[in-house]
Design a protein around this motif. Structure first.
Motif, short mmCIF file in Angstrom:
data_model
loop_
_atom_site.label_atom_id
_atom_site.label_comp_id
_atom_site.label_asym_id
_atom_site.label_seq_id
_atom_site.Cartn_x
_atom_site.Cartn_y
_atom_site.Cartn_z
N PRO A 1 28.46 16.00 8.36
CA PRO A 1 27.08 15.59 9.31
C PRO A 1 28.12 14.34 10.15
O PRO A 1 27.38 14.41 11.10
CB PRO A 1 25.84 14.88 8.91
CG PRO A 1 26.37 16.32 7.98
CD PRO A 1 27.73 15.84 6.83
N ARG A 2 28.38 13.41 9.39
CA ARG A 2 29.29 12.03 10.14
C ARG A 2 30.58 12.81 11.18
O ARG A 2 30.68 12.04 12.10
CB ARG A 2 30.36 11.39 8.66
CG ARG A 2 30.91 10.52 9.09
CD ARG A 2 30.07 9.05 9.99
NE ARG A 2 30.61 8.69 11.22
CZ ARG A 2 30.70 7.05 11.00
NH1 ARG A 2 29.51 6.91 9.80
NH2 ARG A 2 31.36 6.27 12.11
N GLN A 3 31.21 13.91 10.44
CA GLN A 3 31.73 14.13 11.28
C GLN A 3 31.53 15.25 12.93
O GLN A 3 31.39 14.88 14.14
CB GLN A 3 32.92 15.88 11.69
CG GLN A 3 33.90 15.14 10.06
CD GLN A 3 34.91 16.45 9.48
OE1 GLN A 3 34.00 17.27 9.38
NE2 GLN A 3 36.18 16.15 9.06
N ALA A 4 29.65 15.00 12.74
CA ALA A 4 29.14 15.96 13.73
C ALA A 4 28.94 14.69 15.22
O ALA A 4 28.04 15.05 15.61
CB ALA A 4 28.34 17.03 13.49
N MET A 5 28.20 13.67 13.42
CA MET A 5 28.09 12.42 14.86
C MET A 5 29.21 11.66 15.82
O MET A 5 28.91 11.39 17.08
CB MET A 5 27.09 10.96 14.02
CG MET A 5 26.06 12.12 13.42
SD MET A 5 25.28 10.50 12.49
CE MET A 5 26.48 9.77 11.09
N ASP A 6 30.35 12.03 15.75
CA ASP A 6 31.32 11.28 15.63
C ASP A 6 31.50 12.30 17.01
O ASP A 6 31.74 11.54 17.67
CB ASP A 6 32.84 11.54 14.43
CG ASP A 6 32.86 10.09 13.69
OD1 ASP A 6 32.01 9.24 13.69
OD2 ASP A 6 33.29 10.12 12.61
N ALA A 7 31.28 13.42 16.74
CA ALA A 7 31.73 14.83 18.11
C ALA A 7 30.73 14.34 18.83
O ALA A 7 31.65 14.22 20.28
CB ALA A 7 31.49 15.71 17.26
N ALA A 8 29.75 13.87 18.34
CA ALA A 8 28.42 13.92 19.43
C ALA A 8 28.57 13.00 20.48
O ALA A 8 28.67 11.93 21.49
CB ALA A 8 27.36 13.92 18.46
N PHE B 1 24.86 22.02 13.75
CA PHE B 1 23.50 20.93 13.30
C PHE B 1 22.63 20.76 14.35
O PHE B 1 23.32 20.18 15.30
CB PHE B 1 23.95 19.51 12.90
CG PHE B 1 24.52 19.22 12.01
CD1 PHE B 1 24.52 19.56 10.78
CD2 PHE B 1 26.41 19.09 11.93
CE1 PHE B 1 25.56 19.05 9.14
CE2 PHE B 1 27.45 19.39 10.61
CZ PHE B 1 26.23 18.86 8.89
N GLU B 2 21.74 20.85 14.17
CA GLU B 2 20.47 21.31 15.78
C GLU B 2 20.49 19.46 15.27
O GLU B 2 19.84 18.51 14.00
CB GLU B 2 19.20 21.93 14.58
CG GLU B 2 18.01 21.63 15.51
CD GLU B 2 18.82 22.22 17.30
OE1 GLU B 2 18.05 21.73 18.38
OE2 GLU B 2 19.50 22.73 17.24
N PRO C 1 22.02 14.51 12.86
CA PRO C 1 22.22 15.71 12.44
C PRO C 1 21.28 16.04 11.76
O PRO C 1 21.23 16.00 10.29
CB PRO C 1 23.89 15.50 11.59
CG PRO C 1 24.02 14.33 11.53
CD PRO C 1 22.94 13.12 11.91
N GLY C 2 20.23 17.54 12.20
CA GLY C 2 19.55 18.18 10.82
C GLY C 2 19.81 18.97 9.83
O GLY C 2 20.81 18.79 9.85
N ARG C 3 19.46 20.26 10.15
CA ARG C 3 19.41 21.21 10.00
C ARG C 3 20.77 21.97 10.32
O ARG C 3 20.88 21.97 11.28
CB ARG C 3 18.56 23.13 9.76
CG ARG C 3 17.81 22.88 11.11
CD ARG C 3 17.03 23.96 10.40
NE ARG C 3 16.28 24.02 11.97
CZ ARG C 3 17.32 25.10 13.20
NH1 ARG C 3 17.89 25.91 12.36
NH2 ARG C 3 16.45 25.74 14.47
N GLU C 4 21.35 22.10 9.25
CA GLU C 4 22.67 23.34 10.38
C GLU C 4 22.22 24.66 10.72
O GLU C 4 21.29 24.80 10.42
CB GLU C 4 23.60 23.34 8.52
CG GLU C 4 24.10 22.31 8.16
CD GLU C 4 25.39 23.06 7.19
OE1 GLU C 4 25.92 24.37 7.39
OE2 GLU C 4 25.40 22.48 5.46
#
Length: 324
Positions: free
Chosen positions: A6-13, A78-79, A99-102
């Protein structure tokens, strides 16, 4: 299962959001990243004080960044869970995203994600290559998915009305020193290392004549800046207008999200956009357009869509500048 945390997804966003379009490339946003969510905030120090008194264009720009974050988070697996204007006591906080559900990104999401850094704003005429009606209608549906109407302006008379009002607004603004100084502030001279504003190479030195003349901003302010060429691209393209039923910050954010969805989908098919906001920055002209051309809906963006063979990069501030 997602290969990102989730943290990597936030960084990418957040990294992706830097590439969203913004008025004069002001990039009027900052981001705060906690353990669980991203906060998208308006950077009012980058607001156009003359041209955007209400902050409408600033919020639209931030809406485009919000949509970009959502695409990037979906691409990371992640949604996104989005809250718009979550805290009345913090008006500068426009949205939060976590990040919500995968979820596995679908093909459309992957395509949009691939255009985030490739998409760029065009500031001239277009090549004489038609944009198919069926494709324009797909962009109409894309905007509708964000609750916003995209109206292609098919009537030659209506196109000329929009062009004439754009010319009139530009003429009025050029007589107002406040507008002139504001454009100067966001114009980058040749060789500038600034990471925001409009580079001298991103518009032609001399605009090519088009059938309906939609003037571009005079970023060169009589300095002879601009890129050579551009005389072969003389088509107006498809004129289209984004409108919303109401006209508050929630609507402006939705308009920005719809705008970026349209732009990324267009870019994936080789179609670029040129923006013309001059008439929308003068409230009397904007109200005239609302009542006379758009059935009472509020115009949020006037654009031309077309094909160009010129590739121009756009500067972006480093991540360190936009992270709180």
């Amino acid at each position: 299962m997602s290969t990102c945390s989730p943290r990597q997804a936030m960084d990418a966003a957040v990294e992706a959001a830097r590439w969203a379009p913004s008025v004069h490339n002001t990039q009027p946003w900052t981001f705060s990243v906690s353990d669980v969510e991203i906060g998208l905030k308006a950077d009012t120090g980058r607001q156009l004080k003359a041209g955007d008194v209400t902050g409408r264009e600033l919020v639209i720009s931030c809406g485009a960044a919000l949509f970009t974050m959502c695409v990037a988070m979906r691409c990371a697996g992640f949604e996104p869970v989005v809250r718009v204007l979550p805290d009345p006591d913090r008006p500068g906080l426009l949205a939060t995203v976590r990040p919500g559900r995968e979820s596995e990104p679908d093909e459309v999401t992957r395509v949009l994600g691939g255009e985030i850094e490739r998409r760029h704003t065009h500031r001239a005429g277009f090549a004489d290559v038609p944009v198919p009606d069926a494709f324009v209608e797909s962009l109409v549906r894309a905007a509708m998915g964000e609750g916003v109407r995209l109206t292609p302006v098919r009537s030659a008379e209506a196109v000329e009305v929009l062009a004439a009002l754009t010319r009139a607004a530009q003429g009025v603004q050029e007589q107002d020193q406040r507008f002139g100084l504001e454009v100067v502030r966001w114009a980058r001279p040749p060789g500038s290392t600034r990471a925001d504003g409009v580079p001298a190479g991103s518009y032609p030195r001399e605009g090519a004549p088009t059938e309906a003349v939609f003037p571009q901003r005079h970023y060169a302010w009589r300095q002879g800046w601009g890129a050579p060429g551009g005389q072969d691209e003389t088509a107006v393209g498809v004129v289209a207008v984004l409108t919303t039923r109401a006209d508050d910050r929630r609507d402006w954010l939705a308009a920005g999200q719809a705008l970026q969805r349209v732009l990324l989908q267009a870019s994936a098919h080789g179609v670029s956009a040129a923006f013309h906001t001059q008439a929308l920055e003068l409230e009397l002209l904007r109200e005239f357009l609302r009542l006379e051309l758009f059935s009472g809906e509020h115009p949020q963006m006037i654009m031309r869509l077309g094909v160009t063979f010129e590739e121009k990069g756009t500067p972006r501030r480093p991540l360190s500048d936009v992270l709180e």
